[in-house]
Structure formats: structure tokens, C-alpha cells
Design a protein around this motif. Structure first.
Motif, mmCIF file in Angstrom:
data_model
loop_
_atom_site.group_PDB
_atom_site.id
_atom_site.type_symbol
_atom_site.label_atom_id
_atom_site.label_comp_id
_atom_site.label_asym_id
_atom_site.label_seq_id
_atom_site.Cartn_x
_atom_site.Cartn_y
_atom_site.Cartn_z
ATOM 1 N N MET A 1 41.104 33.602 28.527
ATOM 2 C CA MET A 1 40.991 33.837 29.958
ATOM 3 C C MET A 1 42.079 34.804 30.395
ATOM 4 S SD MET A 1 39.584 33.290 32.902
ATOM 5 C CE MET A 1 38.618 31.811 33.003
ATOM 6 N N PHE A 2 41.708 35.805 31.155
ATOM 7 C CA PHE A 2 42.646 36.809 31.640
ATOM 8 C C PHE A 2 43.291 36.338 32.938
ATOM 9 C CE2 PHE A 2 43.513 40.343 34.491
ATOM 10 C CZ PHE A 2 44.286 41.180 33.713
ATOM 11 N N LYS A 3 44.624 36.314 32.964
ATOM 12 C CA LYS A 3 45.406 36.079 34.184
ATOM 13 C C LYS A 3 46.666 36.921 34.067
ATOM 14 C CE LYS A 3 47.259 32.736 37.379
ATOM 15 N NZ LYS A 3 48.588 32.199 37.382
ATOM 16 N N TYR A 4 47.016 37.616 35.155
ATOM 17 C CA TYR A 4 48.138 38.554 35.138
ATOM 18 C C TYR A 4 48.923 38.372 36.428
ATOM 19 C CZ TYR A 4 50.318 43.062 33.852
ATOM 20 O OH TYR A 4 51.185 44.055 33.461
ATOM 21 N N ASP A 5 50.154 37.898 36.328
ATOM 22 C CA ASP A 5 51.006 37.725 37.500
ATOM 23 C C ASP A 5 51.579 39.065 37.920
ATOM 24 O OD1 ASP A 5 50.753 34.925 37.785
ATOM 25 O OD2 ASP A 5 52.189 34.616 36.161
ATOM 26 N N ILE A 6 51.454 39.374 39.199
ATOM 27 C CA ILE A 6 51.981 40.617 39.743
ATOM 28 C C ILE A 6 53.287 40.369 40.472
ATOM 29 C CG2 ILE A 6 51.553 42.454 41.425
ATOM 30 C CD1 ILE A 6 48.602 42.250 40.690
ATOM 31 N N SER A 7 53.318 39.318 41.252
ATOM 32 C CA SER A 7 54.526 38.952 42.001
ATOM 33 C C SER A 7 54.495 37.439 42.220
ATOM 34 C CB SER A 7 54.584 39.686 43.345
ATOM 35 O OG SER A 7 53.581 39.198 44.218
ATOM 36 N N GLU A 8 55.453 36.964 42.957
ATOM 37 C CA GLU A 8 55.528 35.529 43.236
ATOM 38 C C GLU A 8 54.270 35.017 43.943
ATOM 39 O OE1 GLU A 8 58.170 33.043 46.310
ATOM 40 O OE2 GLU A 8 59.355 34.070 44.753
ATOM 41 N N ASN A 9 53.659 35.846 44.780
ATOM 42 C CA ASN A 9 52.510 35.383 45.561
ATOM 43 C C ASN A 9 51.204 36.133 45.262
ATOM 44 O OD1 ASN A 9 53.166 37.809 46.704
ATOM 45 N ND2 ASN A 9 53.406 37.034 48.790
ATOM 46 N N THR A 10 51.196 36.970 44.222
ATOM 47 C CA THR A 10 50.007 37.757 43.911
ATOM 48 C C THR A 10 49.729 37.732 42.409
ATOM 49 O OG1 THR A 10 50.594 39.254 45.726
ATOM 50 C CG2 THR A 10 48.909 40.017 44.201
ATOM 51 N N TYR A 11 48.468 37.512 42.053
ATOM 52 C CA TYR A 11 48.081 37.565 40.648
ATOM 53 C C TYR A 11 46.633 38.029 40.529
ATOM 54 C CZ TYR A 11 45.837 32.983 41.376
ATOM 55 O OH TYR A 11 45.056 31.953 41.841
ATOM 56 N N LEU A 12 46.281 38.453 39.333
ATOM 57 C CA LEU A 12 44.914 38.838 38.995
ATOM 58 C C LEU A 12 44.361 37.793 38.048
ATOM 59 C CD1 LEU A 12 45.586 42.598 38.174
ATOM 60 C CD2 LEU A 12 44.802 41.631 40.342
ATOM 61 N N LYS A 13 43.069 37.475 38.209
ATOM 62 C CA LYS A 13 42.435 36.510 37.327
ATOM 63 C C LYS A 13 40.991 36.935 37.101
ATOM 64 C CE LYS A 13 40.662 32.581 38.799
ATOM 65 N NZ LYS A 13 39.282 32.648 38.314
ATOM 66 N N LEU A 14 40.551 36.820 35.863
ATOM 67 C CA LEU A 14 39.157 37.083 35.539
ATOM 68 C C LEU A 14 38.266 36.251 36.457
ATOM 69 C CD1 LEU A 14 37.146 38.399 33.485
ATOM 70 C CD2 LEU A 14 37.290 36.258 32.211
ATOM 71 N N LEU A 15 37.294 36.910 37.077
ATOM 72 C CA LEU A 15 36.365 36.166 37.928
ATOM 73 C C LEU A 15 35.541 35.212 37.072
ATOM 74 C CD1 LEU A 15 35.150 39.075 40.220
ATOM 75 C CD2 LEU A 15 36.546 37.120 40.927
ATOM 76 N N ASP A 16 35.352 34.000 37.574
ATOM 77 C CA ASP A 16 34.497 33.031 36.886
ATOM 78 C C ASP A 16 33.651 32.289 37.922
ATOM 79 O OD1 ASP A 16 35.945 30.728 37.856
ATOM 80 O OD2 ASP A 16 37.402 31.013 36.257
ATOM 81 N N LEU A 17 32.823 31.374 37.465
ATOM 82 C CA LEU A 17 31.872 30.713 38.361
ATOM 83 C C LEU A 17 32.551 29.866 39.435
ATOM 84 C CD1 LEU A 17 29.054 29.817 35.820
ATOM 85 C CD2 LEU A 17 29.163 31.721 37.449
ATOM 86 N N ASN A 18 33.795 29.508 39.251
ATOM 87 C CA ASN A 18 34.529 28.787 40.295
ATOM 88 C C ASN A 18 34.817 29.676 41.504
ATOM 89 O OD1 ASN A 18 34.760 26.313 38.861
ATOM 90 N ND2 ASN A 18 36.393 27.229 37.638
ATOM 91 N N ASP A 19 34.674 30.975 41.342
ATOM 92 C CA ASP A 19 34.977 31.936 42.407
ATOM 93 C C ASP A 19 33.759 32.331 43.238
ATOM 94 O OD1 ASP A 19 37.731 32.247 41.590
ATOM 95 O OD2 ASP A 19 36.982 33.435 39.902
ATOM 96 N N VAL A 20 32.591 31.852 42.886
ATOM 97 C CA VAL A 20 31.359 32.325 43.517
ATOM 98 C C VAL A 20 31.388 32.163 45.036
ATOM 99 C CG1 VAL A 20 28.871 31.917 43.728
ATOM 100 C CG2 VAL A 20 29.919 32.030 41.463
ATOM 101 N N GLU A 21 31.627 30.968 45.516
ATOM 102 C CA GLU A 21 31.587 30.703 46.964
ATOM 103 C C GLU A 21 32.623 31.540 47.712
ATOM 104 O OE1 GLU A 21 29.548 28.630 48.705
ATOM 105 O OE2 GLU A 21 28.466 27.807 46.978
#
Length: 191
Positions: A1-21
Motif C-alpha cells: 500500500m502506498f502512503k507518503y507523508d508530506i508534512s505533519e498534517n498532509t499525506y498522500l495515500k493510494l485511493l482504495d474502496l474506503n475512499d469512495v464516499e
């Protein structure tokens, strides 16, 4: 699973089915703003449309042919950034991005782009990244300029936006150019 922290309050994460709504709601709330420059908006009418997009993004990632990540800010999905495809033979990719109405002007895309550029050059091992933006989309054109991309040309009538064609500006950045930009930034001393 891709997750990339950018800062204390910002990150990137691979979209998955939990993100649909949440992604559908963000798209729906930002529909008028997004529609000006992004053709996909009218094709996102239901939660199922968003689910189809995310399933496709998950398949793209599984096939090692791109990555669509959610941009998360203070725990909320703020937008999407992604590699459209990865050309392994010629070692290049292109990046697209968008933010919801409530998240514009916080530097989220610029910082997400830095992370995606690093990831593309350091881990995917491409040699070139492209960004194509409609000529009139000044806000989106600013991002590659800030990050050191070169404006390489204009593609006439290259993008269909609902009822008309628009020109696109092509921005390019090579791995060697990015290394120089990063080295210069590291050598800069702030007093």
C-alpha cells in the motif's frame, strides 16, 4: 500500500474502496469549479461512478502502470494526484492533479507534486515527467513553473472540454534537472 507523508498534517495515500464516499462527496461539492477544466466531472454522477474510478486506479497500481493517490489534509480527503501511466520503455510519466474547493491555496498540490516527482525519479526510475495543462488554467499552470519544469510547447486543440477544444501547454522535467534543482535548494542558506 502506498502512503507518503508530506508534512505533519498532509499525506498522500493510494485511493482504495474506503475512499469512495468521501471522494464522491468532494467531487460533488467542487463540481462547478472542477468542471471548468476537467472533463471527467460530468461522468461522475453517482457513488458507483467514483467506485469504478477507484477500482480502475487500484488495478492500474497492481499492474505497475500508474498511481492515483488521495491528497489528505488534516485528516480529510482534499484532492487527487496521479501518474496517468508509466511508460517503462522510454522511462517517462505524466502527472495530473486537482483539489476540492475548500482546499485551494494551501500549497497542497505543490507539495504533493514534489513528493510525486521524488517518487517517480527515485523509486519508479523514470527519466522524464510531463504535465499538460489547458492554456487558460492559470492556477494549474503555476505548479510546474514553481517546481522548475520547462515549458516545452503548445499543443493546439489538444483537449476537448464539453463543447469546445482548448490548447494545452506541455511542461517537462528530467531527472538530471530535478537533481540540480534539489542541490541548489539544499545549498541555499536562509539567514
Amino acid at each position: 500500500m502506498f502512503k507518503y507523508d508530506i508534512s505533519e498534517n498532509t499525506y498522500l495515500k493510494l485511493l482504495d474502496l474506503n475512499d469512495v464516499e468521501e471522494l464522491f462527496a468532494l467531487t460533488d461539492r467542487s463540481r462547478d469549479m472542477l468542471r471548468e477544466w476537467l472533463l471527467f466531472v460530468d461522468n461522475v454522477k453517482t457513488v458507483e461512478d467514483t467506485e469504478r474510478f477507484i477500482r480502475g486506479a487500484m488495478q492500474q497500481y497492481a499492474e505497475n502502470n500508474g498511481l492515483q493517490a488521495g491528497i489528505y489534509y488534516e485528516g480529510k480527503l482534499a484532492g487527487v494526484i496521479g501518474y496517468h501511466q508509466i511508460n517503462k520503455e522510454h522511462k517517462w510519466t505524466s502527472i495530473g492533479y486537482w483539489l476540492g474547493n475548500d482546499f485551494v491555496g494551501k500549497g497542497l498540490v505543490t507539495n504533493s507534486m514534489r513528493a510525486f516527482i521524488d517518487y517517480a525519479f527515485d523509486y519508479i526510475k523514470v527519466n522524464r515527467i510531463e504535465v499538460r495543462v489547458a492554456v487558460g488554467n492559470i492556477r494549474s499552470r503555476t505548479i510546474p513553473k514553481i517546481l522548475g519544469f520547462n515549458e516545452e510547447g503548445r499543443l493546439r486543440d489538444a483537449e476537448w472540454l464539453y463543447d469546445h477544444h482548448v490548447d494545452q501547454v506541455v511542461y517537462g522535467l528530467t531527472a538530471a534537472e530535478w537533481r540540480k534543482i534539489k542541490a541548489t535548494a539544499e545549498d541555499t542558506v536562509i539567514v
